[in-house]
Design an enzyme around this catalytic site. Structure first.
Site, PDB file in Angstrom:
ATOM      1  CG  HIS A 150      -2.157  -0.821   1.068  1.00 37.04           C
ATOM      2  ND1 HIS A 150      -2.131  -2.187   1.069  1.00 37.04           N
ATOM      3  CD2 HIS A 150      -3.452  -0.462   0.892  1.00 37.04           C
ATOM      4  CE1 HIS A 150      -3.362  -2.648   0.911  1.00 37.04           C
ATOM      5  NE2 HIS A 150      -4.191  -1.618   0.792  1.00 37.04           N
ATOM      6  CG  HIS A 182       2.650  -3.157   6.637  1.00 35.14           C
ATOM      7  ND1 HIS A 182       3.429  -4.014   5.912  1.00 35.14           N
ATOM      8  CD2 HIS A 182       1.508  -2.982   5.928  1.00 35.14           C
ATOM      9  CE1 HIS A 182       2.786  -4.366   4.813  1.00 35.14           C
ATOM     10  NE2 HIS A 182       1.606  -3.756   4.799  1.00 35.14           N
TER      11      HIS A 182
END
Ligand SMILES: CC(C)=CCC/C(C)=C/CC/C(C)=C/COP(=O)(O)O
Length: 279
Positions: free
Chosen positions: A200, A242
């Site tokens: 992303h 993440h």
């Protein structure tokens, strides 16, 4: 400040030496004098300390040289240095994991910021590959100008390149996602079980740069694009998807990917040539 280990001379770090209670850095290339001195007074401890050293563990030949008072070969210094790099890296990694855990405040509904999770997931979808690919294909199809088609085709190429490069890096690095992540992401590839780098973040950085370079946008919209890219990155950590370093590296990688798209830019002539070859 001496490390806690320094209080116990018998367990000193291989790179620190205790002299009269004072701890000093020792040369990486010269033999440690205190170590050799102690070998005489307390052979058991000295042997243990020598065998504890990472360099000694790797090969017995260099340890024999050192024990007999000879200077160790130059390569010993070279072998020790990476341990400093390793210590620095593992410290950074520890900070990264700690920060990521603390920032993962929307990792689940029960988390401290759990109520913000739906909004974060909306931001997640805005940076997902599928809406971007679908949007680029739609705009390419709808565009009635050659310039518009050229831009959209190159955006499409950039998006596919991004998926490929991120997939390769994820498959090579194979860093697991944070333990507090709930794997409830929509439409993922098998490599997406790995977290480094954030796909992303790469997409947000690359598409953000692409939009700023190829769309004529008013200043508030340009700010909005930057804000969106930053929010996509932040939401990855807040959702617990993440670690911070995954996102930071992802931003850098996406920034560089845009340079690659510019280098490989498909002009109308190149396109016509390619289509001519296909026909
Ligand atoms: C046509 C085609 C190849 C579509 C694939 C689109 C797709 C499923 C992209 C994956 C996007 C995704 C979930 C990336 C993972 O992002 P992270 O930020 O979690 O690394």
């Amino acid at each position: 400040m001496p490390s806690p280990k320094a209080k116990n001379p018998g367990r000193g770090s291989p790179v620190l030496g205790g002299v009269n209670g004072r701890y000093e850095f020792m040369s990486l290339t010269k033999p440690p004098p205190l170590l050799l001195q102690r070998q005489g007074s307390d052979p058991t401890t000295a042997r243990l300390r020598v065998s504890e050293s990472p360099t000694r563990r790797r090969g017995s030949s260099s340890s024999t040289g050192s024990a007999s008072g000879q200077a160790p070969p130059e390569e010993d210094g070279i072998r020790l240095n990476p341990s400093f790099v390793r210590v620095a890296l593992s410290s950074l990694l520890a900070i990264d994991l700690w920060m990521s855990k603390r920032l993962g405040v929307c990792a689940c509904e029960d988390s401290s910021w759990g109520s913000v999770r739906p909004l974060m997931k909306l931001i997640e979808i805005s940076g997902h590959g599928i809406p971007w690919l679908a949007g680029a294909v739609y705009c390419l199809y709808k565009s009635d100008s050659a310039a518009g088609q050229e831009v959209m085709l190159n955006l499409l190429m950039g998006l596919l390149l991004d998926l490929l490069l991120v997939g390769i890096v994820k498959a090579v690095v194979r860093r697991r996602r944070p333990s507090h992540n709930r794997m409830d992401m929509f439409a993922t590839f098998s490599v997406d079980r790995y977290s480094f780098p954030s796909g992303h973040a790469t997409r947000a950085a690359m598409c953000g740069r692409f939009l700023l370079a190829h769309l004529v946008l008013a200043a508030p919209l340009r700010v909005l694009v930057l804000l969106w890219a930053g929010l996509v990155g932040l939401s990855r950590v807040m959702l617990g998807r993440h670690n911070v370093t995954d996102v930071m590296f992802g931003f850098w990688m996406g920034y560089c990917q845009y340079n690659l798209v510019e280098m490989l830019w498909l002009s109308p002539q190149t396109l016509q040539g390619l289509l001519g070859q296909l026909a």
